[in-house]
Motif scaffolding. Structure first.
Motif, short mmCIF file in Angstrom:
data_model
loop_
_atom_site.label_atom_id
_atom_site.label_comp_id
_atom_site.label_asym_id
_atom_site.label_seq_id
_atom_site.Cartn_x
_atom_site.Cartn_y
_atom_site.Cartn_z
N SER A 126 -3.08 -14.11 27.64
CA SER A 126 -3.65 -15.44 27.88
C SER A 126 -4.21 -15.61 29.29
O SER A 126 -5.16 -16.36 29.49
CB SER A 126 -2.58 -16.51 27.62
OG SER A 126 -1.43 -16.27 28.42
N GLU A 127 -3.64 -14.89 30.26
CA GLU A 127 -4.11 -15.07 31.64
C GLU A 127 -5.52 -14.51 31.83
O GLU A 127 -6.21 -14.87 32.79
CB GLU A 127 -3.14 -14.40 32.63
CG GLU A 127 -3.12 -12.87 32.60
CD GLU A 127 -2.17 -12.31 31.54
OE1 GLU A 127 -1.84 -11.11 31.64
OE2 GLU A 127 -1.78 -13.05 30.63
N HIS A 128 -5.97 -13.65 30.92
CA HIS A 128 -7.32 -13.08 31.03
C HIS A 128 -8.29 -13.73 30.05
O HIS A 128 -9.44 -13.26 29.93
CB HIS A 128 -7.26 -11.57 30.77
CG HIS A 128 -6.44 -10.81 31.77
ND1 HIS A 128 -6.75 -10.77 33.11
CD2 HIS A 128 -5.29 -10.10 31.63
CE1 HIS A 128 -5.85 -10.04 33.75
NE2 HIS A 128 -4.95 -9.63 32.88
N THR A 144 -10.97 -16.22 29.11
CA THR A 144 -11.97 -17.05 29.80
C THR A 144 -13.00 -17.56 28.80
O THR A 144 -13.19 -16.98 27.73
CB THR A 144 -12.70 -16.25 30.89
OG1 THR A 144 -13.46 -15.20 30.26
CG2 THR A 144 -11.73 -15.66 31.90
N ARG A 198 -8.62 -25.21 28.10
CA ARG A 198 -7.41 -25.91 27.66
C ARG A 198 -7.64 -26.57 26.30
O ARG A 198 -6.76 -26.54 25.44
CB ARG A 198 -6.99 -26.95 28.69
CG ARG A 198 -5.80 -27.79 28.22
CD ARG A 198 -5.59 -28.99 29.12
NE ARG A 198 -4.84 -28.67 30.30
CZ ARG A 198 -4.63 -29.52 31.29
NH1 ARG A 198 -5.14 -30.74 31.24
NH2 ARG A 198 -3.92 -29.18 32.34
N GLU A 224 2.52 -16.39 24.86
CA GLU A 224 1.44 -16.22 25.83
C GLU A 224 1.02 -17.56 26.43
O GLU A 224 0.80 -17.68 27.64
CB GLU A 224 0.24 -15.55 25.17
CG GLU A 224 0.39 -14.07 24.93
CD GLU A 224 0.29 -13.26 26.21
OE1 GLU A 224 -0.16 -13.79 27.22
OE2 GLU A 224 0.67 -12.07 26.18
N SER A 260 3.44 -18.81 28.92
CA SER A 260 3.38 -18.05 30.18
C SER A 260 2.32 -18.58 31.14
O SER A 260 2.37 -18.31 32.34
CB SER A 260 3.11 -16.56 29.89
OG SER A 260 1.76 -16.36 29.49
N LEU A 261 1.36 -19.37 30.64
CA LEU A 261 0.33 -19.93 31.52
C LEU A 261 0.88 -20.99 32.46
O LEU A 261 0.30 -21.26 33.51
CB LEU A 261 -0.81 -20.54 30.67
CG LEU A 261 -1.70 -19.56 29.92
CD1 LEU A 261 -2.66 -20.32 29.01
CD2 LEU A 261 -2.48 -18.67 30.88
N ASP A 267 1.00 -24.23 31.97
CA ASP A 267 0.26 -25.49 31.90
C ASP A 267 1.16 -26.54 31.23
O ASP A 267 1.55 -26.39 30.08
CB ASP A 267 -1.02 -25.29 31.09
CG ASP A 267 -1.92 -26.53 31.06
OD1 ASP A 267 -1.45 -27.58 30.58
OD2 ASP A 267 -3.07 -26.42 31.49
#
Length: 204
Positions: free
Chosen positions: A28-30, A32, A55, A111, A114-115, A117
């Motif tokens: 998830s961090e990648h 875009t 989001r 995932e 883990s962000l 938010d």
């Protein structure tokens, strides 16, 4: 001949599905907007016509996951068997579905969490709460049918079952799907069942 433009709902579904695939592939961090747009072959501007931000895409993805989870654990089968057997069958069906989908729903939940938010986490929490509540309802029917001990904390038992499935799926994914998920669940379910069914007393 000009290509027919997709409806808003169809395009949104395509965007969400692309986000799901990219999260599984890259994390998830990648994820875009640019990668999502490239995945479905549109410009970033075209994607922003459907969603204001990444989001918003993830919010809709969580809603889709919740629909899948609650759909997997519907209550229809309770009419045909005992509540405990029905819950066992429903969870086995869900495990089988998870195995076929490579655990996508549960991996994406992890995932997204883990962000970090807060709004997304609240969205995921709500979905999990409704899933656990559905399990709790089925366990309550088990108590009413005399198949589960009355003193069992049903909220804790339902949470335990969610954690059991989530934990097994995580272990399975981390092992590169190196064991039979359904067999592992069957063993774990046996332990759970023995813990909640009425205890037998010896007759003199």
């Amino acid at each position: 001949m000009a290509r027919k433009r997709k409806t808003t709902l169809a395009r949104q579904a395509e965007i969400v599905d692309a986000a799901r695939k990219l999260i599984i592939k890259y994390g998830s961090e990648h994820l875009t907007v640019r990668r999502i747009a490239k995945e479905i072959g549109v410009s970033e501007g075209a994607l922003y016509r459907h969603f204001k931000s990444k989001r918003d895409i993830l919010f809709l993805l969580v809603e889709h996951i919740e629909q899948n989870l609650l759909g997997d654990i519907g209550l229809d089968r309770e009419k045909d068997s005992s509540p405990l057997l029905a819950l066992d069958g429903l969870l086995r069906d869900q495990i089988s579905s998870i195995e076929q989908r490579r655990g996508v729903s549960f991996q994406i939940i992890a995932e997204i969490i883990s962000l970090g938010d807060r709004k997304l986490n609240a969205k995921v929490t709500g979905a999990i709460d409704r899933y656990v509540q559905r399990i709790e309802e089925m366990l309550h029917r088990g108590v009413e049918a005399g198949e589960i001990r009355e003193e069992i904390d049903l909220v804790a038992a339902a949470s335990l079952l969610f954690g059991l499935v989530q934990g097994l799926v995580n272990m399975w994914a981390l092992s590169d799907y190196g064991f039979n998920l359904e067999q592992k669940f069957a063993s774990a379910w046996g332990v759970f069942r023995e813990a909640v069914i009425p205890r037998r007393t010896d007759t003199v």
